[in-house]
Design an enzyme around this catalytic site. Structure first.
Site, PDB file in Angstrom:
ATOM      1  N   ASP A  35       0.831  -1.215   0.000  1.00  0.00           N
ATOM      2  CA  ASP A  35       0.000   0.000   0.000  1.00  0.00           C
ATOM      3  C   ASP A  35       0.857   1.253   0.000  1.00  0.00           C
ATOM      4  OD1 ASP A  35      -2.473   1.470   2.246  1.00  0.00           O
ATOM      5  OD2 ASP A  35      -2.330   1.508   0.053  1.00  0.00           O
ATOM      6  N   LYS A  65       2.685   3.588  -5.650  1.00  0.00           N
ATOM      7  CA  LYS A  65       2.122   2.619  -6.599  1.00  0.00           C
ATOM      8  C   LYS A  65       3.172   2.163  -7.616  1.00  0.00           C
ATOM      9  CE  LYS A  65      -0.984   3.646  -3.914  1.00  0.00           C
ATOM     10  NZ  LYS A  65      -0.940   2.865  -2.654  1.00  0.00           N
ATOM     11  N   ASP A 103      -3.364  -2.876  -2.298  1.00  0.00           N
ATOM     12  CA  ASP A 103      -4.407  -1.860  -2.307  1.00  0.00           C
ATOM     13  C   ASP A 103      -4.305  -1.029  -3.591  1.00  0.00           C
ATOM     14  OD1 ASP A 103      -5.278   1.102  -0.386  1.00  0.00           O
ATOM     15  OD2 ASP A 103      -6.585  -0.360  -1.350  1.00  0.00           O
ATOM     16  N   ASN A 104      -5.392  -0.370  -3.973  1.00  0.00           N
ATOM     17  CA  ASN A 104      -5.379   0.663  -5.013  1.00  0.00           C
ATOM     18  C   ASN A 104      -5.009   0.177  -6.414  1.00  0.00           C
ATOM     19  OD1 ASN A 104      -3.760   2.280  -2.427  1.00  0.00           O
ATOM     20  ND2 ASN A 104      -5.825   2.900  -3.051  1.00  0.00           N
ATOM     21  N   GLU A 161     -11.378   4.545  -0.591  1.00  0.00           N
ATOM     22  CA  GLU A 161     -11.726   4.896   0.792  1.00  0.00           C
ATOM     23  C   GLU A 161     -12.574   6.172   0.859  1.00  0.00           C
ATOM     24  OE1 GLU A 161      -8.713   4.061  -0.253  1.00  0.00           O
ATOM     25  OE2 GLU A 161      -7.190   5.543   0.191  1.00  0.00           O
TER      26      GLU A 161
END
Ligand SMILES: O=C(NCCO)c1cc(-c2ccc(F)cc2)cc(O)c1O
Ligand SMILES: [Mg+2]
Length: 214
Positions: A141, A144, A169-170, A199
């Site tokens: 996380d 990126k 994540d993401n 989120e």
């Protein structure tokens, strides 16, 4: 007041959450970030996917890349079996300082080792530093663009066992396209996408769960 967003989140936690009660700290962060100002915690919706994976894996050794304010750190640590350890790496000193205090408020600092520095420099030191061999779960996380190089580094450092779970994540927003292509096309991973939302917002995001096959 509070000079930075992490500081304002910490102050809200200190003013509203019950000391030693991790769930009340998690709820306080979520209500602040849903109602007062957005922040890049994994949040409550994706947080439930994270919880389910932690409970399924029952990990002895967990690595988190990207601590921020310690929200996902708390979600993971509160579900760990006794004796398990969570190592979390954060590049930003200020984020790490705030996270330490939030983890302390939640009473979770005994299960967690928070290291400050570049993941690329810290990952090769982990086996020796903690006298450990393989991670059972890695929660990714951080930046990126670092997802793929750090995954390759984990392989090179022999920190992944057959069955190790990577949860990223993401992967939709902001996105990690090179990482996704790698784990979805490499014969060394079995990958699965969990659709969700970014989120605190009605924007699509999701998490990718990838099992290392050895
Ligand atoms: O950069 C991120 N994390 C590493 C921090 O060192 C991050 C960013 C975002 C995000 C930001 C800006 C936007 F417009 C949308 C998403 C969300 C996240 O969950 C994240 O983890
Ligand atoms: Mg994130």
């Amino acid at each position: 007041s509070g000079k930075s967003r992490p500081m304002r989140i910490l102050q809200y936690v200190q003013n509203t959450a019950v000391q030693g009660d991790a769930n009340s700290v998690i709820s306080a962060v979520d209500s602040y970030c849903a109602n007062v100002e957005w922040a890049m915690n994994v949040g409550d919706k994706k947080g439930e996917i994270l919880d389910a994976v932690v409970l399924d894996v029952r990990p002895r050794w967990v690595l988190e890349l990207g601590t921020y304010c310690g929200y996902s750190t708390m979600r993971i640590a509160r579900l760990l079996p006794p004796g398990a350890r969570l190592i979390t790496l954060e590049m930003n000193h200020h984020y790490a300082q705030v996270a330490k205090q939030i983890l302390g408020h939640a009473g979770l600092d005994s299960q967690v080792d928070l290291l400050v520095g570049a993941s690329s420099a810290l990952i090769p030191q982990l086996k020796k530093k903690f006298d450990m061999d393989k991670f059972d779960l890695v929660f990714i996380d951080h930046w990126k663009t670092s997802y793929l190089p750090d995954t390759k580094l984990l392989e090179e450092c022999d920190l992944l066992a057959s069955g190790t779970v990577l949860l990223a994540d993401n992967v939709t927003c902001p996105g990690a396209p090179e990482y996704l292509h790698y784990v979805r096309n490499s014969p060394r991973y079995k990958s699965l996408y969990f659709p969700s939302q970014l989120e605190y917002l009605r924007v699509e995001d999701g998490m990718e769960k990838s099992v290392f096959l050895g």
